[in-house]
Design a protein around this motif. Structure first.
Motif, short mmCIF file in Angstrom:
data_model
loop_
_atom_site.label_atom_id
_atom_site.label_comp_id
_atom_site.label_asym_id
_atom_site.label_seq_id
_atom_site.Cartn_x
_atom_site.Cartn_y
_atom_site.Cartn_z
N HIS A 30 -56.42 9.57 28.11
CA HIS A 30 -56.76 7.57 27.48
C HIS A 30 -56.59 6.99 28.47
N HIS A 31 -57.32 6.96 29.74
CA HIS A 31 -57.21 6.11 30.47
C HIS A 31 -58.42 5.63 30.90
N GLY A 32 -58.69 4.49 31.18
CA GLY A 32 -60.34 4.29 31.80
C GLY A 32 -60.66 3.47 32.64
N ARG A 33 -61.97 3.29 33.69
CA ARG A 33 -62.01 1.60 34.22
C ARG A 33 -63.13 0.90 33.32
N SER A 34 -62.66 -0.08 33.79
CA SER A 34 -63.33 -1.68 33.43
C SER A 34 -65.04 -1.62 34.55
N ALA A 35 -66.24 -1.93 33.82
CA ALA A 35 -66.80 -1.43 33.97
C ALA A 35 -67.75 -2.19 35.36
N PRO A 36 -67.68 -3.26 35.88
CA PRO A 36 -67.65 -3.17 37.34
C PRO A 36 -67.52 -1.99 38.33
N LEU A 37 -66.45 -1.92 37.86
CA LEU A 37 -65.62 -0.30 38.59
C LEU A 37 -66.20 0.86 38.23
N ILE A 38 -67.20 0.84 37.05
CA ILE A 38 -67.73 2.00 37.18
C ILE A 38 -69.11 2.08 37.97
N ILE A 39 -69.98 0.90 37.63
CA ILE A 39 -70.98 0.81 38.52
C ILE A 39 -70.95 0.57 40.07
#
Length: 45
Positions: free
Chosen positions: A19-28
């Motif tokens: 139940h937690h995730g990262r933003s798209a820029p952080l994933i990139i």
């Protein structure tokens, strides 16, 4: 390509099960960093 798929799969699991995730820029940025480590290590097949 496998690195991108693996990173997205891990992100999916984190969002679904933890139940937690990262933003798209952080994933990139994470993908770029891991790719650079593999290139420097000579593992860029």
């Amino acid at each position: 390509m496998l690195l991108v798929i693996w990173e997205l799969w891990e992100e999916r699991n984190a969002r679904v099960f933890m139940h937690h995730g990262r933003s798209a820029p952080l994933i990139i940025e994470s993908i770029k960093g891991k790719a650079l480590v593999r290139i420097v290590a000579g593992d860029a097949a």
